[in-house]
Design a protein around this motif. Structure first.
Motif, PDB file in Angstrom:
ATOM      1  N   ASP A   1       0.767  -1.326  -0.111  1.00 61.86           N
ATOM      2  CA  ASP A   1       0.062   0.035  -0.083  1.00 61.86           C
ATOM      3  C   ASP A   1       0.927   1.286  -0.172  1.00 61.86           C
ATOM      4  O   ASP A   1       1.991   1.035   0.138  1.00 61.86           O
ATOM      5  N   PRO A   2       0.271   2.370  -0.193  1.00 56.18           N
ATOM      6  CA  PRO A   2       1.100   3.760  -0.224  1.00 56.18           C
ATOM      7  C   PRO A   2       1.795   3.848   1.088  1.00 56.18           C
ATOM      8  O   PRO A   2       2.977   4.486   0.811  1.00 56.18           O
ATOM      9  N   SER A   3       1.259   3.508   2.142  1.00 54.91           N
ATOM     10  CA  SER A   3       1.711   4.091   3.593  1.00 54.91           C
ATOM     11  C   SER A   3       3.014   3.151   3.697  1.00 54.91           C
ATOM     12  O   SER A   3       4.182   3.741   4.283  1.00 54.91           O
ATOM     13  N   SER A   4       2.916   1.871   3.262  1.00 54.08           N
ATOM     14  CA  SER A   4       3.953   0.983   3.617  1.00 54.08           C
ATOM     15  C   SER A   4       5.222   1.496   2.646  1.00 54.08           C
ATOM     16  O   SER A   4       6.350   1.299   2.804  1.00 54.08           O
ATOM     17  N   PHE A   5       4.869   1.910   1.289  1.00 52.15           N
ATOM     18  CA  PHE A   5       5.807   2.313   0.560  1.00 52.15           C
ATOM     19  C   PHE A   5       6.635   3.680   1.131  1.00 52.15           C
ATOM     20  O   PHE A   5       7.990   3.494   1.043  1.00 52.15           O
ATOM     21  N   PHE A   6       5.945   4.429   1.495  1.00 52.93           N
ATOM     22  CA  PHE A   6       6.702   5.589   2.273  1.00 52.93           C
ATOM     23  C   PHE A   6       7.727   5.105   3.611  1.00 52.93           C
ATOM     24  O   PHE A   6       8.502   5.721   3.808  1.00 52.93           O
ATOM     25  N   LEU A   7       6.921   4.290   4.544  1.00 50.30           N
ATOM     26  CA  LEU A   7       7.787   3.826   5.281  1.00 50.30           C
ATOM     27  C   LEU A   7       9.111   3.044   4.757  1.00 50.30           C
ATOM     28  O   LEU A   7      10.187   3.396   5.515  1.00 50.30           O
ATOM     29  N   ASN A   8       8.940   2.322   3.779  1.00 50.94           N
ATOM     30  CA  ASN A   8      10.439   1.872   3.242  1.00 50.94           C
ATOM     31  C   ASN A   8      11.341   3.080   2.834  1.00 50.94           C
ATOM     32  O   ASN A   8      12.423   3.026   3.049  1.00 50.94           O
ATOM     33  N   VAL A   9      10.708   3.882   1.973  1.00 52.72           N
ATOM     34  CA  VAL A   9      11.601   4.874   1.610  1.00 52.72           C
ATOM     35  C   VAL A   9      12.169   6.056   2.559  1.00 52.72           C
ATOM     36  O   VAL A   9      13.243   6.745   2.360  1.00 52.72           O
ATOM     37  N   LEU A  10      11.710   5.997   3.679  1.00 50.74           N
ATOM     38  CA  LEU A  10      12.266   7.070   4.873  1.00 50.74           C
ATOM     39  C   LEU A  10      13.459   6.372   5.232  1.00 50.74           C
ATOM     40  O   LEU A  10      13.927   7.019   5.839  1.00 50.74           O
ATOM     41  N   ASP A  11      13.713   4.954   4.934  1.00 48.52           N
ATOM     42  CA  ASP A  11      14.733   4.333   5.413  1.00 48.52           C
ATOM     43  C   ASP A  11      15.901   4.196   4.008  1.00 48.52           C
ATOM     44  O   ASP A  11      15.512   3.398   3.219  1.00 48.52           O
ATOM     45  N   PHE A  12      16.831   4.879   4.135  1.00 45.13           N
ATOM     46  CA  PHE A  12      17.701   4.803   3.054  1.00 45.13           C
ATOM     47  C   PHE A  12      18.320   3.182   2.677  1.00 45.13           C
ATOM     48  O   PHE A  12      18.493   3.095   1.465  1.00 45.13           O
TER      49      PHE A  12
END
Length: 251
Positions: free
Chosen positions: A147-158
């Protein structure tokens, strides 16, 4: 993106930026982010604020977010909503259930996605979409999506974007698209690392649709991190035509 603007959003999410949790970690963290919209030659306008909380315990994570609109602009849809995603950590944040209730154009909407074994097993949209007006989203296209929120969770971590080379398959309950990272830029003057990505629309869009949601249809995406030992998150940018969306953290 809501990725409908949720899409969006999303974001926000946590923890990682400073620490990459191991399976033995327990963490509770709250963060807030501002979302701005900007047109060329015009100062950026704050359009949303997102409050988030993330709990990580062993290999599971629980993430909640609240989105509040701050200023109304004609070129970006106003969104107010509340969502939750829970799942497990297996190198990446993988959702097992995603729910999102929001108001857009004065209409209340709800989306729920259930996963099993990295497969979407159930999708609920209230009200339902008229799929006959949208490009097809097949069952095969939903395998290994997040989902979109999990995507952003991932990209917050380099560390979770594979040296700016990872590909994320995203489904927001309606639209299916890929975000493919393809370029890493080290900015020595700013002391940052910039990871650029392409967004590829695959299904769930109207024919010749001019998507008014920059999160669901971006010409480009760029995630910015500090170029230091932590590589912590600095900002997010996305552009659709003349509209740029900027996300930064409220310190």
């Amino acid at each position: 993106m809501l990725l409908n603007k949720t899409s969006l959003f999303t974001y926000i999410l946590v923890l990682f930026f400073f620490i990459s949790p191991t399976l033995a970690d327990t963490l509770n963290q709250e963060r807030k982010f501002n979302i701005y919209a900007k047109l060329s030659l015009v100062p950026k306008i704050k359009i949303m604020e997102i409050s988030t909380s993330l709990n990580v315990k062993n290999e599971k994570f629980y993430y909640e977010f609240i989105i509040n609109s701050k200023n109304i602009v004609e070129f970006v849809n106003q969104i107010d909503g509340k969502g939750k995603v829970e799942g497990f950590i297996n190198k990446l944040y993988q959702p097992s259930k995603y729910t999102y209730r929001y108001i857009r154009k004065k209409k209340e909407k709800y989306v729920e996605i259930d996963y099993d074994n990295n497969k979407v097993v159930k999708v609920t949209n209230i009200p339902e979409f008229d799929n006959s007006k949208l490009s097809a989203v097949t069952n095969e296209m939903l395998v290994d999506t997040i989902d979109p929120s999990s995507f952003f969770l991932n990209v917050l971590d380099f560390n979770k974007i594979g040296g700016c080379k990872n590909k994320f398959k995203i489904f927001d309950g309606k639209r299916r698209y890929d975000v493919v990272f393809n370029n890493l830029i080290i900015n020595q003057d700013k002391g940052t690392i910039e990871c650029e990505a392409e967004q590829i629309r695959l299904g769930g869009y109207k024919k010749n649709e001019k998507v008014g949601d920059v999160f669901a249809a971006s010409d480009y995406i760029k995630i910015i991190y500090k170029n230091d030992e932590l590589n912590s998150f600095v900002g997010y940018e996305a552009k659709n035509g003349s509209i740029k969306i900027i996300i930064d953290e409220i310190n």
